[in-house]
Design an enzyme around this catalytic site. Structure first.
Site, PDB file in Angstrom:
ATOM      1  CG  ASP A  83      -2.235   0.718   1.011  1.00 52.72           C
ATOM      2  OD1 ASP A  83      -2.170   1.942   0.723  1.00 52.72           O
ATOM      3  OD2 ASP A  83      -3.309   0.112   1.120  1.00 52.72           O
ATOM      4  CG  ASP A 117       2.286   6.139  -5.716  1.00 53.44           C
ATOM      5  OD1 ASP A 117       1.320   5.655  -6.351  1.00 53.44           O
ATOM      6  OD2 ASP A 117       2.419   7.354  -5.481  1.00 53.44           O
ATOM      7  CE1 TYR A 161     -13.283   2.789  -7.882  1.00 55.72           C
ATOM      8  CE2 TYR A 161     -15.632   2.453  -8.232  1.00 55.72           C
ATOM      9  CZ  TYR A 161     -14.433   2.036  -7.699  1.00 55.72           C
ATOM     10  OH  TYR A 161     -14.373   0.861  -6.983  1.00 55.72           O
ATOM     11  CB  VAL A 180      -8.954   6.265  -6.630  1.00 58.59           C
ATOM     12  CG1 VAL A 180     -10.172   7.110  -6.269  1.00 58.59           C
ATOM     13  CG2 VAL A 180      -7.673   7.090  -6.551  1.00 58.59           C
TER      14      VAL A 180
HETATM   15  P1  NAI Z   1     -10.044   1.402   0.223  1.00 60.17           P
HETATM   16  O1  NAI Z   1     -10.071   2.785  -0.320  1.00 60.17           O
HETATM   17  O2  NAI Z   1     -10.357   1.201   1.661  1.00 60.17           O
HETATM   18  O3  NAI Z   1      -8.632   0.724  -0.086  1.00 60.17           O
HETATM   19  C1  NAI Z   1      -7.861   1.036  -1.225  1.00 60.17           C
HETATM   20  C2  NAI Z   1      -6.408   1.063  -0.818  1.00 60.17           C
HETATM   21  O4  NAI Z   1      -5.638   1.428  -1.967  1.00 60.17           O
HETATM   22  C3  NAI Z   1      -6.115   2.104   0.274  1.00 60.17           C
HETATM   23  O5  NAI Z   1      -5.511   1.499   1.393  1.00 60.17           O
HETATM   24  C4  NAI Z   1      -5.205   3.100  -0.400  1.00 60.17           C
HETATM   25  O6  NAI Z   1      -4.197   3.630   0.450  1.00 60.17           O
HETATM   26  C5  NAI Z   1      -4.603   2.265  -1.532  1.00 60.17           C
HETATM   27  N1  NAI Z   1      -4.136   3.137  -2.609  1.00 60.17           N
HETATM   28  C6  NAI Z   1      -4.774   4.212  -3.151  1.00 60.17           C
HETATM   29  N2  NAI Z   1      -3.993   4.816  -4.057  1.00 60.17           N
HETATM   30  C7  NAI Z   1      -2.842   4.093  -4.108  1.00 60.17           C
HETATM   31  C8  NAI Z   1      -1.635   4.226  -4.845  1.00 60.17           C
HETATM   32  N3  NAI Z   1      -1.454   5.221  -5.724  1.00 60.17           N
HETATM   33  N4  NAI Z   1      -0.661   3.306  -4.638  1.00 60.17           N
HETATM   34  C9  NAI Z   1      -0.829   2.310  -3.747  1.00 60.17           C
HETATM   35  N5  NAI Z   1      -1.933   2.139  -3.006  1.00 60.17           N
HETATM   36  C10 NAI Z   1      -2.939   3.024  -3.189  1.00 60.17           C
HETATM   37  O7  NAI Z   1     -11.039   0.541  -0.688  1.00 60.17           O
HETATM   38  P2  NAI Z   1     -11.720  -0.856  -0.369  1.00 60.17           P
HETATM   39  O8  NAI Z   1     -13.136  -0.621  -0.019  1.00 60.17           O
HETATM   40  O9  NAI Z   1     -10.865  -1.663   0.521  1.00 60.17           O
HETATM   41  O10 NAI Z   1     -11.730  -1.508  -1.832  1.00 60.17           O
HETATM   42  C11 NAI Z   1     -10.638  -2.274  -2.296  1.00 60.17           C
HETATM   43  C12 NAI Z   1     -10.728  -2.386  -3.807  1.00 60.17           C
HETATM   44  O11 NAI Z   1     -11.961  -2.994  -4.164  1.00 60.17           O
HETATM   45  C13 NAI Z   1     -10.667  -1.059  -4.528  1.00 60.17           C
HETATM   46  O12 NAI Z   1      -9.931  -1.224  -5.729  1.00 60.17           O
HETATM   47  C14 NAI Z   1     -12.108  -0.752  -4.856  1.00 60.17           C
HETATM   48  O13 NAI Z   1     -12.205   0.030  -6.027  1.00 60.17           O
HETATM   49  C15 NAI Z   1     -12.657  -2.157  -5.067  1.00 60.17           C
HETATM   50  N6  NAI Z   1     -14.074  -2.239  -4.780  1.00 60.17           N
HETATM   51  C16 NAI Z   1     -14.519  -2.151  -3.482  1.00 60.17           C
HETATM   52  C17 NAI Z   1     -15.859  -2.266  -3.195  1.00 60.17           C
HETATM   53  C18 NAI Z   1     -16.377  -2.239  -1.794  1.00 60.17           C
HETATM   54  O14 NAI Z   1     -17.569  -2.475  -1.621  1.00 60.17           O
HETATM   55  N7  NAI Z   1     -15.554  -1.981  -0.784  1.00 60.17           N
HETATM   56  C19 NAI Z   1     -16.854  -2.426  -4.287  1.00 60.17           C
HETATM   57  C20 NAI Z   1     -16.282  -2.485  -5.609  1.00 60.17           C
HETATM   58  C21 NAI Z   1     -14.936  -2.420  -5.826  1.00 60.17           C
HETATM   59  C1  15L Z   2     -17.384   0.612  -5.074  1.00 64.56           C
HETATM   60  O1  15L Z   2     -16.833   0.390  -6.144  1.00 64.56           O
HETATM   61  C2  15L Z   2     -16.681   1.306  -3.954  1.00 64.56           C
HETATM   62  O2  15L Z   2     -15.309   1.015  -3.934  1.00 64.56           O
HETATM   63  C3  15L Z   2     -17.297   0.994  -2.600  1.00 64.56           C
HETATM   64  O3  15L Z   2     -16.783   1.900  -1.643  1.00 64.56           O
HETATM   65  C4  15L Z   2     -18.817   1.089  -2.653  1.00 64.56           C
HETATM   66  O4  15L Z   2     -19.202   2.400  -2.920  1.00 64.56           O
HETATM   67  C5  15L Z   2     -19.353   0.172  -3.731  1.00 64.56           C
HETATM   68  O5  15L Z   2     -18.715   0.380  -4.979  1.00 64.56           O
HETATM   69  C6  15L Z   2     -20.860   0.297  -3.943  1.00 64.56           C
HETATM   70  O6  15L Z   2     -21.279   0.476  -5.082  1.00 64.56           O
HETATM   71  O7  15L Z   2     -21.606   0.157  -2.953  1.00 64.56           O
END
Ligand code: NAI
Ligand code: 15L
Length: 276
Positions: free
Chosen positions: A43, A63, A148, A86
């Site tokens: 991360d 990064d 996004y 993101v």
């Molecule tokens: P989150 O925002 O909590 O975690 C994303 C991580 O990526 C963060 O820890 C952040 O520091 C890291 N990050 C951001 N920019 C970066 C960079 N330039 N280099 C390295 N690391 C970087 O998101 P979450 O909820 O854990 O989601 C994880 C993945 O799943 C994401 O790709 C998100 O788009 C995808 N996703 C999540 C959903 C959900 O319901 N939580 C739904 C659909 C997709």
């Molecule tokens: C996503 O892709 C986002 O990463 C998550 O934070 C939620 O917003 C999810 O979709 C959603 O559609 O509920």
């Protein structure tokens, strides 16, 4: 020391988890440790420093926007769970750096390193522009709801490219709403329980001959819009949870009238445009 019990043979010697310090990264790391000898957690430096490590873990800050750092990160990696980037709708520049350039750097580094499989966290926002209630499969045309969602569609395109040209397998998971519990009326359709997410990742990493597969990721919700049963069966995914148990308390918890309530992408339709 490694993560495996004597009874469980390792599937991977080194498995990379990007976005390890994010919400889902923290939730899925324990399940991933059971599949590998070494879990490489990556991360950005500041969030990664807050992550508690287990024996067998390697913490590697990087990064995604830094191509050289990604080359070093992928060294010796057999498979990747790519959650980094993101994760919300927002202005283009950060999405360009982390999601478009970042995922490109990851695939390029995987090609150089001989990595065999990538599980890419795509998103339901690839098709967030469809009306709520309309049933979809991955055969339906993309309809992203913002920068996004479009960036996740680009990631799916990279997955297809690297399979077709270089034989790197990918499973692109169009994750719905992955949370401990569903949080509003929309999530009665879109919820992916953390238990089902763990299972889906396990299937995506270990199912044979996935080639380049795209699948929606949700639980067995009675109200779900995404019907990927054939792909789920091919991956061996059999969701255990159903958001309907929360229906009575959530069905009136609606987003504001308009596109946020009408379209599948929900609140993301209320973000932007970004003129200033
Ligand atoms: P989150 O925002 O909590 O975690 C994303 C991580 O990526 C963060 O820890 C952040 O520091 C890291 N990050 C951001 N920019 C970066 C960079 N330039 N280099 C390295 N690391 C970087 O998101 P979450 O909820 O854990 O989601 C994880 C993945 O799943 C994401 O790709 C998100 O788009 C995808 N996703 C999540 C959903 C959900 O319901 N939580 C739904 C659909 C997709
Ligand atoms: C996503 O892709 C986002 O990463 C998550 O934070 C939620 O917003 C999810 O979709 C959603 O559609 O509920």
């Amino acid at each position: 020391m490694n993560h495996l019990s004597a009874a469980a043979p390792p599937v991977f010697s080194t498995l990379l988890l990007t976005g390890a310090a994010g919400m889902l990264g923290r939730a899925v790391a324990p399940g991933l440790r059971r599949l590998c000898q070494r879990l490489r957690l990556s991360d950005l430096p500041a969030p990664l420093a807050t992550l508690p490590l287990q024996p067998g873990d390697e913490a590697c800050p990087a990064d995604l926007a830094d191509a050289e750092a990604m080359n070093a990160l992928l060294h010796g990696v057999q498979a990747v769970v790519h959650l980094g980037g993101v994760s919300q709708e927002g202005p283009f520049a950060p999405i360009l750096a982390a999601n478009l350039a970042g995922t490109t750097h990851l695939y390029e580094a995987a090609r150089r390193a001989g990595t065999r499989r990538i599980v890419f966290a795509s998103s339901n926002h690839v098709t967030g522009g469809y009306p709520q209630g309309q049933n979809l499969t991955t055969a339906d045309a993309p309809r992203p709801d913002g920068f996004y969602g479009a960036s996740k569609l680009y990631g799916e395109g990279l997955a297809a490219l690297y399979w077709q040209r270089y034989g790197i397998e990918s499973v692109c998971l169009r994750i719905g709403s992955a949370t401990a519990e569903p949080t509003d009326a929309r999530a009665l359709a879109t919820w992916l329980s953390l238990r089902d997410l763990q299972q889906l990742l396990h299937c995506a990493l270990t199912a044979p001959r996935v080639g380049c597969t795209v699948a929606y990721g949700c639980s067995a919700n009675k109200r779900r819009w995404w019907h990927d049963e054939a792909t789920w069966a091919r991956l061996g995914y059999a969701p255990q949870d159903n958001a309907e148990a929360w229906a009575a308390q959530l069905q009136d918890l609606l987003l504001p009238e308009g596109p946020q309530r009408e379209l599948q992408g929900g609140s993301f339709l209320g973000i932007g445009p970004f003129d200033h």
